[in-house]
Design a protein around this motif. Structure first.
Motif, PDB file in Angstrom:
ATOM      1  N   THR A   1       0.841  -1.192   0.000  1.00 53.69           N
ATOM      2  CA  THR A   1       0.000   0.000   0.000  1.00 53.69           C
ATOM      3  C   THR A   1       0.880   1.247   0.000  1.00 53.69           C
ATOM      4  O   THR A   1       1.724   1.402   0.877  1.00 53.69           O
TER       5      THR A   1
ATOM      6  N   ARG B   1       0.702   8.338   0.931  1.00 54.31           N
ATOM      7  CA  ARG B   1       0.341   9.600   0.274  1.00 54.31           C
ATOM      8  C   ARG B   1       0.910  10.767   1.071  1.00 54.31           C
ATOM      9  O   ARG B   1       0.757  10.809   2.287  1.00 54.31           O
TER      10      ARG B   1
ATOM     11  N   GLN C   1      -4.846   3.455   1.178  1.00 55.10           N
ATOM     12  CA  GLN C   1      -3.680   4.327   1.115  1.00 55.10           C
ATOM     13  C   GLN C   1      -3.154   4.516   2.535  1.00 55.10           C
ATOM     14  O   GLN C   1      -3.916   4.468   3.494  1.00 55.10           O
TER      15      GLN C   1
END
Length: 129
Positions: A61, A64, A96
Motif C-alpha cells: 500500500t 500519500r 492508502q
C-alpha cells in the motif's frame, strides 16, 4: 527493531541505490513525514541530506504525502497515487497509507538533496564489496 529498505535516488546521475536500514538507521526514519529532510550519517553518508519522498507497507500500500498520520485508510480516488483511471470519470476506493513513516513500512523512498564531500558512487562501491 524495525527494518526498512531505503531506495535512495541520486538526481544528478539518475541512479538509485538500495540501503538496508536497521537499528539506528531505521530509528532515524521512524516518525518522520514525507517531505522531511534527514541527515545521511546513520546510513553511512556523512555530510549528505536526504529527503523522504514516499514509501509502502508490507502489503504494498503506497503512502500519500497529503494524508496525515500513519494508518491505512480507504479513500475514494480518481487518479494518482496507487490508481490509474482507465475511463474518464472513473473512481475507486483504494487503501492508502498516511504520510508518517511507521513500523509496518517495508520500503522508504528518498532522494539526495545536499551532497557531501565523498561521491555517492564511492560510498556504494565500498558497500558492494
Amino acid at each position: 527493531m524495525v527494518d526498512f529498505k531505503v531506495v535512495l535516488s541520486d538526481p544528478k546521475t539518475g541512479l538509485s541505490y538500495k540501503i538496508d536500514a536497521a537499528g539506528a538507521a531505521a530509528g532515524a526514519l521512524l516518525g518522520k513525514k514525507i517531505g522531511t529532510e534527514v541527515d545521511g550519517a546513520p546510513f553511512g553518508m556523512s555530510g549528505y541530506k536526504i529527503t523522504i519522498t514516499g514509501g509502502s507497507d508490507k502489503t504494498g500500500t503506497p503512502a500519500r504525502p497529503d494524508l496525515p498520520g500513519n494508518g491505512r485508510r480507504g479513500l475514494l480516488i480518481s487518479d494518482g497515487f496507487g490508481f490509474n483511471a482507465t475511463h474518464n470519470g472513473e473512481r475507486r476506493r483504494k487503501s492508502q497509507r498516511g504520510n508518517e513513516i511507521a513500523a509496518d513500512f517495508v520500503q522508504v523512498n528518498a532522494k539526495i538533496t545536499v551532497y557531501g564531500e565523498k561521491p555517492v558512487t564511492e560510498i556504494f562501491a565500498a558497500a558492494a564489496e
